[in-house]
Design a protein around this motif. Structure first.
Motif, PDB file in Angstrom:
ATOM      1  N   ALA A   1     -15.293 -44.594   4.527  1.00  0.00           N
ATOM      2  CA  ALA A   1     -14.038 -44.187   5.177  1.00  0.00           C
ATOM      3  C   ALA A   1     -12.933 -44.172   4.120  1.00  0.00           C
ATOM      4  N   GLY A   2     -13.089 -43.252   3.176  1.00  0.00           N
ATOM      5  CA  GLY A   2     -12.095 -43.121   2.108  1.00  0.00           C
ATOM      6  C   GLY A   2     -11.378 -41.796   2.246  1.00  0.00           C
ATOM      7  N   LYS A   3     -10.974 -41.229   1.094  1.00  0.00           N
ATOM      8  CA  LYS A   3     -10.136 -40.014   1.124  1.00  0.00           C
ATOM      9  C   LYS A   3     -10.878 -38.838   1.744  1.00  0.00           C
ATOM     10  N   ILE A   4     -12.091 -38.511   1.215  1.00  0.00           N
ATOM     11  CA  ILE A   4     -12.773 -37.318   1.759  1.00  0.00           C
ATOM     12  C   ILE A   4     -13.471 -37.632   3.083  1.00  0.00           C
ATOM     13  N   GLY A   5     -13.782 -38.882   3.308  1.00  0.00           N
ATOM     14  CA  GLY A   5     -14.360 -39.248   4.602  1.00  0.00           C
ATOM     15  C   GLY A   5     -13.343 -39.113   5.724  1.00  0.00           C
TER      16      GLY A   5
ATOM     17  N   ALA B   1     -24.689 -35.199   1.849  1.00  0.00           N
ATOM     18  CA  ALA B   1     -24.349 -36.092   0.743  1.00  0.00           C
ATOM     19  C   ALA B   1     -23.221 -35.535  -0.096  1.00  0.00           C
ATOM     20  N   GLU B   2     -22.279 -36.397  -0.436  1.00  0.00           N
ATOM     21  CA  GLU B   2     -21.257 -35.978  -1.396  1.00  0.00           C
ATOM     22  C   GLU B   2     -21.889 -35.822  -2.783  1.00  0.00           C
ATOM     23  N   LYS B   3     -21.252 -34.961  -3.571  1.00  0.00           N
ATOM     24  CA  LYS B   3     -21.696 -34.751  -4.936  1.00  0.00           C
ATOM     25  C   LYS B   3     -21.122 -35.847  -5.835  1.00  0.00           C
ATOM     26  N   PRO B   4     -21.714 -36.113  -7.008  1.00  0.00           N
ATOM     27  CA  PRO B   4     -23.049 -35.684  -7.427  1.00  0.00           C
ATOM     28  C   PRO B   4     -24.097 -36.420  -6.595  1.00  0.00           C
TER      29      PRO B   4
ATOM     30  N   ALA C   1     -20.263 -40.528   1.957  1.00  0.00           N
ATOM     31  CA  ALA C   1     -18.994 -40.202   1.289  1.00  0.00           C
ATOM     32  C   ALA C   1     -18.422 -41.441   0.599  1.00  0.00           C
ATOM     33  N   VAL C   2     -19.316 -42.154  -0.098  1.00  0.00           N
ATOM     34  CA  VAL C   2     -18.900 -43.341  -0.860  1.00  0.00           C
ATOM     35  C   VAL C   2     -18.742 -42.918  -2.327  1.00  0.00           C
ATOM     36  N   PRO C   3     -18.143 -43.742  -3.189  1.00  0.00           N
ATOM     37  CA  PRO C   3     -18.010 -43.352  -4.603  1.00  0.00           C
ATOM     38  C   PRO C   3     -19.370 -43.076  -5.274  1.00  0.00           C
ATOM     39  N   ASP C   4     -19.335 -42.239  -6.305  1.00  0.00           N
ATOM     40  CA  ASP C   4     -20.556 -41.742  -6.973  1.00  0.00           C
ATOM     41  C   ASP C   4     -21.592 -42.854  -7.234  1.00  0.00           C
ATOM     42  N   GLU C   5     -21.107 -43.996  -7.744  1.00  0.00           N
ATOM     43  CA  GLU C   5     -22.055 -45.046  -8.180  1.00  0.00           C
ATOM     44  C   GLU C   5     -22.815 -45.680  -7.027  1.00  0.00           C
ATOM     45  N   TYR C   6     -22.374 -45.430  -5.775  1.00  0.00           N
ATOM     46  CA  TYR C   6     -23.071 -46.000  -4.614  1.00  0.00           C
ATOM     47  C   TYR C   6     -23.922 -44.957  -3.875  1.00  0.00           C
ATOM     48  N   HIS C   7     -23.921 -43.710  -4.334  1.00  0.00           N
ATOM     49  CA  HIS C   7     -24.669 -42.665  -3.612  1.00  0.00           C
ATOM     50  C   HIS C   7     -26.149 -43.037  -3.466  1.00  0.00           C
ATOM     51  N   TYR C   8     -26.753 -43.461  -4.585  1.00  0.00           N
ATOM     52  CA  TYR C   8     -28.190 -43.766  -4.578  1.00  0.00           C
ATOM     53  C   TYR C   8     -28.527 -44.822  -3.527  1.00  0.00           C
TER      54      TYR C   8
ATOM     55  N   LEU D   1     -20.042 -35.076 -15.048  1.00  0.00           N
ATOM     56  CA  LEU D   1     -20.889 -35.166 -13.853  1.00  0.00           C
ATOM     57  C   LEU D   1     -20.026 -35.121 -12.583  1.00  0.00           C
ATOM     58  N   HIS D   2     -18.942 -35.889 -12.586  1.00  0.00           N
ATOM     59  CA  HIS D   2     -18.140 -36.004 -11.361  1.00  0.00           C
ATOM     60  C   HIS D   2     -17.506 -34.663 -10.976  1.00  0.00           C
ATOM     61  N   ASN D   3     -16.845 -33.995 -11.926  1.00  0.00           N
ATOM     62  CA  ASN D   3     -16.111 -32.767 -11.590  1.00  0.00           C
ATOM     63  C   ASN D   3     -16.682 -31.532 -12.288  1.00  0.00           C
TER      64      ASN D   3
ATOM     65  N   VAL E   1     -26.071 -31.034  -0.049  1.00  0.00           N
ATOM     66  CA  VAL E   1     -25.162 -31.641  -1.022  1.00  0.00           C
ATOM     67  C   VAL E   1     -23.849 -30.847  -1.029  1.00  0.00           C
ATOM     68  N   ASN E   2     -22.737 -31.573  -1.078  1.00  0.00           N
ATOM     69  CA  ASN E   2     -21.436 -30.912  -0.889  1.00  0.00           C
ATOM     70  C   ASN E   2     -20.831 -30.356  -2.183  1.00  0.00           C
ATOM     71  N   TYR E   3     -21.473 -29.352  -2.751  1.00  0.00           N
ATOM     72  CA  TYR E   3     -20.803 -28.568  -3.795  1.00  0.00           C
ATOM     73  C   TYR E   3     -20.018 -27.493  -3.051  1.00  0.00           C
TER      74      TYR E   3
ATOM     75  N   VAL F   1     -18.855 -46.204   8.947  1.00  0.00           N
ATOM     76  CA  VAL F   1     -19.259 -47.472   8.333  1.00  0.00           C
ATOM     77  C   VAL F   1     -18.594 -47.501   6.969  1.00  0.00           C
ATOM     78  N   ASP F   2     -17.996 -48.636   6.623  1.00  0.00           N
ATOM     79  CA  ASP F   2     -17.441 -48.797   5.282  1.00  0.00           C
ATOM     80  C   ASP F   2     -17.632 -50.246   4.902  1.00  0.00           C
ATOM     81  N   LYS F   3     -17.818 -50.500   3.600  1.00  0.00           N
ATOM     82  CA  LYS F   3     -17.991 -51.910   3.214  1.00  0.00           C
ATOM     83  C   LYS F   3     -16.695 -52.688   3.457  1.00  0.00           C
ATOM     84  N   ASP F   4     -15.603 -51.937   3.572  1.00  0.00           N
ATOM     85  CA  ASP F   4     -14.315 -52.539   3.914  1.00  0.00           C
ATOM     86  C   ASP F   4     -14.054 -52.219   5.402  1.00  0.00           C
TER      87      ASP F   4
HETATM   88  N1  LIG Z   1     -17.154 -32.187  -2.683  1.00  0.00           N
HETATM   89  C1  LIG Z   1     -15.931 -32.338  -3.135  1.00  0.00           C
HETATM   90  O1  LIG Z   1     -15.246 -31.386  -3.500  1.00  0.00           O
HETATM   91  C2  LIG Z   1     -15.386 -33.731  -3.200  1.00  0.00           C
HETATM   92  C3  LIG Z   1     -14.006 -33.965  -3.145  1.00  0.00           C
HETATM   93  C4  LIG Z   1     -13.573 -35.295  -3.174  1.00  0.00           C
HETATM   94  C5  LIG Z   1     -14.499 -36.342  -3.262  1.00  0.00           C
HETATM   95  N2  LIG Z   1     -15.823 -36.062  -3.333  1.00  0.00           N
HETATM   96  C6  LIG Z   1     -16.830 -37.144  -3.448  1.00  0.00           C
HETATM   97  O2  LIG Z   1     -16.761 -37.992  -2.321  1.00  0.00           O
HETATM   98  C7  LIG Z   1     -17.088 -39.320  -2.675  1.00  0.00           C
HETATM   99  C8  LIG Z   1     -15.998 -40.243  -2.132  1.00  0.00           C
HETATM  100  O3  LIG Z   1     -14.778 -39.923  -2.748  1.00  0.00           O
HETATM  101  P1  LIG Z   1     -13.368 -40.471  -2.162  1.00  0.00           P
HETATM  102  O4  LIG Z   1     -12.337 -39.891  -3.042  1.00  0.00           O
HETATM  103  O5  LIG Z   1     -13.294 -40.281  -0.714  1.00  0.00           O
HETATM  104  O6  LIG Z   1     -13.537 -42.038  -2.488  1.00  0.00           O
HETATM  105  P2  LIG Z   1     -12.660 -43.234  -1.907  1.00  0.00           P
HETATM  106  O7  LIG Z   1     -12.708 -44.283  -2.970  1.00  0.00           O
HETATM  107  O8  LIG Z   1     -11.359 -42.748  -1.400  1.00  0.00           O
HETATM  108  O9  LIG Z   1     -13.505 -43.737  -0.628  1.00  0.00           O
HETATM  109  C9  LIG Z   1     -14.776 -44.274  -0.711  1.00  0.00           C
HETATM  110  C10 LIG Z   1     -14.975 -45.282   0.428  1.00  0.00           C
HETATM  111  O10 LIG Z   1     -16.327 -45.748   0.370  1.00  0.00           O
HETATM  112  C11 LIG Z   1     -16.349 -47.148   0.614  1.00  0.00           C
HETATM  113  N3  LIG Z   1     -17.565 -47.708   0.052  1.00  0.00           N
HETATM  114  C12 LIG Z   1     -17.844 -47.977  -1.251  1.00  0.00           C
HETATM  115  N4  LIG Z   1     -19.104 -48.424  -1.367  1.00  0.00           N
HETATM  116  C13 LIG Z   1     -19.625 -48.443  -0.123  1.00  0.00           C
HETATM  117  C14 LIG Z   1     -20.885 -48.815   0.391  1.00  0.00           C
HETATM  118  N5  LIG Z   1     -21.857 -49.228  -0.424  1.00  0.00           N
HETATM  119  N6  LIG Z   1     -21.083 -48.719   1.717  1.00  0.00           N
HETATM  120  C15 LIG Z   1     -20.098 -48.296   2.550  1.00  0.00           C
HETATM  121  N7  LIG Z   1     -18.876 -47.929   2.101  1.00  0.00           N
HETATM  122  C16 LIG Z   1     -18.652 -47.987   0.792  1.00  0.00           C
HETATM  123  C17 LIG Z   1     -15.060 -47.666   0.006  1.00  0.00           C
HETATM  124  O11 LIG Z   1     -14.673 -48.910   0.563  1.00  0.00           O
HETATM  125  C18 LIG Z   1     -14.084 -46.531   0.330  1.00  0.00           C
HETATM  126  O12 LIG Z   1     -13.426 -46.737   1.558  1.00  0.00           O
HETATM  127  C19 LIG Z   1     -17.240 -39.334  -4.198  1.00  0.00           C
HETATM  128  O13 LIG Z   1     -18.599 -39.342  -4.541  1.00  0.00           O
HETATM  129  C20 LIG Z   1     -16.614 -38.025  -4.665  1.00  0.00           C
HETATM  130  O14 LIG Z   1     -17.289 -37.479  -5.786  1.00  0.00           O
HETATM  131  C21 LIG Z   1     -16.267 -34.783  -3.284  1.00  0.00           C
END
Ligand SMILES: NC(=O)c1ccc[n+]([C@@H]2O[C@H](COP(=O)([O-])OP(=O)(O)OC[C@H]3O[C@@H](n4cnc5c(N)ncnc54)[C@H](O)[C@@H]3O)[C@@H](O)[C@H]2O)c1
Length: 315
Positions: A12-16, A106-109, A83-90, A170-172, A133-135, A46-49
């Motif tokens: 539940a972050g920015k793109i979520g 799945a969000e990219k990458p 939609a969690v940060p890249d390092e948690y995708h796996y 990788l990210h962008n 995958v969201n390219y 669901v979010d870890k926060d």
């Molecule tokens: N496709 C696109 O054009 C595009 C655009 C923006 C972001 N993204 C991708 O979306 C992903 C999220 O980006 P964002 O900017 O929303 O990040 P963000 O940091 O705003 O939000 C991520 C959320 O995930 C939560 N989180 C972290 N680890 C977790 C886990 N293990 N389980 C549950 N929740 C967890 C965090 O608490 C946070 O609320 C990234 O991988 C980014 O590359 C893609």
């Protein structure tokens, strides 16, 4: 009878959840796209926060869950968004693949390493759970139209190009590589000229010479995106020049014209500037999910597309 698919968003972050709100004109979050589309029912986050998922649930009028297990225990879920940060995708993709869902978006990458991506692809095959995958540009009609023009050879053969981007290769940069792949401009070699770390310690922004098919080249200029954001491609074909500017919100078409000044010379003249619907890419992406789940079409960005991108970006 029409199928309605239940959706759970992990992250539940920015793109979520928070790039926009229910009354925004743009559709910039998964929550907005899924709660707008009549084929989907957004169950919750669901979010870890837990504070983040609660805030998101309040904004999007759905539920907040303490864990993925908790969400599945109480609901039938068809689609999971990662939609969690890249390092948690796996880790999160692997967790989601334990549940019997119809599709994962799945969000990219896809993941941070090729080994992780291969494991996720194997699991997805074994469990028969497709992953989209969201390219994002792949889903946008104006990019699909350009892709079709290139594939039908309406612009002639590709002769060379250049591009600008930053915030990690990788990210962008993977968005830029994905567009080259999507336009069938297959990359044969990446010769890195320089690297900088503008956002991530483990994902550098690179400047490089890309060798593409038919012995053509693409010059990638890495830009320090802590200063500002830039994402542009300039593609030259026999009959046209295509400029993808403003992060892909505009596509400029230039065509060959006789010079009015110098007799016998040919110039490239701007014919049209197309405003794309990139601000609604998530809505087009989930339309692709709905059509796929209803058996009407293929996924527009598969894990195979995603791993091909990673093979270029993880050099
Ligand atoms: N496709 C696109 O054009 C595009 C655009 C923006 C972001 N993204 C991708 O979306 C992903 C999220 O980006 P964002 O900017 O929303 O990040 P963000 O940091 O705003 O939000 C991520 C959320 O995930 C939560 N989180 C972290 N680890 C977790 C886990 N293990 N389980 C549950 N929740 C967890 C965090 O608490 C946070 O609320 C990234 O991988 C980014 O590359 C893609």
């Amino acid at each position: 009878m029409t199928n309605i698919y239940n959706v759970l968003i992990i992250g539940a972050g920015k793109i979520g959840a928070f790039f926009d709100a229910p009354d925004s004109e743009n559709i910039l979050t998964h929550a907005h796209a899924f709660s707008t589309h009549q084929k989907f029912n957004l169950i919750g986050f669901v979010d870890k926060d837990f504070q983040a998922s609660s805030k998101a649930a309040q904004l999007w009028n759905c539920k907040a869950f303490k864990s993925i297990q908790d969400a599945f225990l109480k609901n039938k879920i068809d689609v999971v968004v990662v939609a969690v940060p890249d390092e948690y995708h796996y880790q999160v993709l692997k967790g989601a693949l334990n549940y019997k869902v119809k599709l994962i978006f799945a969000e990219k990458p896809l993941t941070k390493t090729l080994k992780q991506a291969e494991e996720i692809i194997d699991l997805s095959k074994k469990k028969e759970i497709p992953i989209l995958v969201n390219y994002s540009r792949r889903f946008v009609p104006e990019f699909i139209e350009l892709k079709n023009k290139i594939q039908k050879n309406e612009l002639g053969s590709f002769v060379g190009g250049c591009g600008y981007c930053g915030k990690g290769f990788l990210h962008n940069g993977s968005h830029l590589i994905d567009l080259l792949n999507c336009f069938s401009l297959s990359i044969e070699n990446v010769d890195v000229v320089s690297k900088m770390y503008d956002f991530f310690d483990d994902d550098s922004t690179i400047s490089a010479v890309l060798k593409l098919k038919n012995n053509t080249t693409f010059f990638l200029q890495g830009v320090n995106c802590s200063l500002y954001t830039i994402f542009e491609l300039d593609l030259f074909f026999e009959k046209a020049r295509i400029r993808i500017v403003d992060s892909g919100f505009s596509i400029e078409y230039f065509f060959v014209k006789e010079s009015v000044v110098f007799k016998g010379y040919k110039n490239l003249s701007l014919q049209c500037k197309v405003q794309t619907k990139l601000d609604k890419s998530l809505l087009f992406a989930i339309q692709n999910i709905a059509d796929f789940l209803d058996g009407k079409t293929e996924l527009l960005c598969s894990v195979q597309d995603a791993i091909l991108i990673m093979k270029t970006c993880l050099i």
